[in-house]
Design an enzyme around this catalytic site. Structure first.
Site, PDB file in Angstrom:
ATOM      1  N   CYS A 115      -9.116  -2.006   0.705  1.00 33.06           N
ATOM      2  CA  CYS A 115      -8.457  -1.892  -0.603  1.00 33.06           C
ATOM      3  C   CYS A 115      -7.804  -0.514  -0.716  1.00 33.06           C
ATOM      4  CB  CYS A 115      -9.460  -2.101  -1.731  1.00 33.06           C
ATOM      5  SG  CYS A 115      -8.704  -1.799  -3.350  1.00 33.06           S
ATOM      6  N   GLY A 128       3.575  -9.708  -1.217  1.00 31.74           N
ATOM      7  CA  GLY A 128       4.785 -10.515  -1.393  1.00 31.74           C
ATOM      8  C   GLY A 128       5.731 -10.392  -0.207  1.00 31.74           C
ATOM      9  N   GLY A 146       2.698 -12.218   2.100  1.00 25.66           N
ATOM     10  CA  GLY A 146       4.018 -12.728   1.734  1.00 25.66           C
ATOM     11  C   GLY A 146       4.327 -14.157   2.126  1.00 25.66           C
TER      12      GLY A 146
HETATM   13  C1  SIN Z   1      -7.660  -5.116  -2.859  1.00 24.84           C
HETATM   14  O1  SIN Z   1      -6.474  -4.948  -2.580  1.00 24.84           O
HETATM   15  O2  SIN Z   1      -8.500  -5.184  -1.955  1.00 24.84           O
HETATM   16  C2  SIN Z   1      -8.134  -5.230  -4.270  1.00 24.84           C
HETATM   17  C3  SIN Z   1      -7.090  -4.887  -5.259  1.00 24.84           C
HETATM   18  C4  SIN Z   1      -7.657  -4.176  -6.469  1.00 24.84           C
HETATM   19  O3  SIN Z   1      -8.612  -4.680  -7.095  1.00 24.84           O
HETATM   20  O4  SIN Z   1      -7.122  -3.101  -6.815  1.00 24.84           O
END
Ligand code: SIN
Length: 303
Positions: free
Chosen positions: A128, A214, A244
């Site tokens: 993330c 995307g 995407g």
């Molecule tokens: C992620 O991209 O792993 C989670 C996205 C988020 O909750 O900010």
């Protein structure tokens, strides 16, 4: 024509997978997505403790995709595990539990509880881009440490989701997580990016930086899947290609790069009919060319 695939013994009725984080917050929504045609559905990432996430705005659309910085909001762990249990009962197909933590010990704790709720597979979100600190997936040793920490408490096949942020080290990270016990690789999470509102002269997202998904992510994701396939195909590690995908041709491209299944994320926000559309387009292509799905996987690597 059968579009069924098997990932480490787990049967998916077709190769499309709802990607983590998109519509994966409640058992009923996961069921709706499965009923709309997805081959498997992934939950929003489940964390070790209650967490608010970032304040609004957390999503912004741009010409070729979306930026999000939701900040991994999570209910208390017990509540998330209960929701997962309900989703597993409600959805008449494979539910993948995505999890995150701040440390390897966090991952181990969450993984052990989540595994008991009997999802079909467990996915480690080590990529993330929207939280404080480093992205573990950018470092092979750190990634391997997390996989090693959870391996013996997860009974199901273990997926590890990698980051596109450094495409040059992704092979090393893939090798490291496979050596540490990953069964499947999901590639990729969103790409760190920013959108600035020119009228206000400020980034649009409250977190300023976000993760891009995307259409703009697709060629980056295809390259990552291609590279990972080169690295792990000999170990028979399947890849879920994410980034995407919104049409049958996009899905086939991802599979030709080496993916055995394909995540669908941003595209579901325009309507759940995307799964049936992707599958119909894939089927039409395969029938015209007299190809099976298995023959397409990794096809682009031929000389
Ligand atoms: C992620 O991209 O792993 C989670 C996205 C988020 O909750 O900010």
């Amino acid at each position: 024509m059968s579009l069924e695939v098997r990932l480490c013994g787990v049967r998916l009725r077709n190769p499309t997978v709802l990607a983590a984080g998109v519509l994966g917050t409640s058992p009923h929504i996961l069921k709706r997505v499965y009923d709309a045609g997805a081959g498997a559905v992934t939950t929003k990432s489940i964390g070790p403790r209650e967490r608010e996430g970032h304040p609004n705005p957390v999503v912004v659309e741009f010409e070729c995709g979306l930026l999000n910085a939701v900040g991994l909001p999570s209910p208390p762990l017990e509540e998330s595990v209960e929701n997962l249990r309900r989703a597993v009962k409600l959805v008449k197909g494979s539910v993948i539990a995505s999890i995150y933590g701040e440390t390897a010990a966090d991952f181990r704790h969450v993984a052990s509880l989540v595994s008991e709720a009997e999802p079909a597979m467990v996915e480690l979100n080590i990529s993330c881009p929207n939280v404080e600190g480093r992205i573990p997936a950018l470092n092979p040793a750190e990634s391997a440490k997390i996989v090693g920490a959870v391996r013996d408490v997860v009974k199901q096949p273990l997926i590890v989701k990698l980051s596109p942020t450094d495409t040059f080290t992704i092979k090393e990270v893939a090798r490291a997580v496979v050596d540490a016990g990953a069964d499947v690789i999901a590639a990729v999470n969103t790409m760190p990016a920013m959108v600035i509102d020119v009228d206000f002269g400020r980034p649009v997202l409250s977190n300023r930086r976000g993760g891009m998904s995307g259409a703009a992510l697709r060629p980056i994701a295809v390259r990552c899947v291609y590279d990972i396939y080169e690295e792990v195909a000999d170990a028979n590690v399947p890849i879920i290609g994410i980034g995407g995908v919104s049409s049958g041709r996009d899905a086939l491209e991802m599979m030709m790069a080496g993916a055995s299944a394909v995540g669908v994320g941003t595209a579901v926000l325009k309507g759940l009919d995307v799964f049936k559309r992707i599958l119909a387009e894939m089927e039409e292509f395969l029938e015209k060319r007299c190809l099976s799905l298995a023959e397409v996987v990794g096809m682009a690597h031929g000389r």
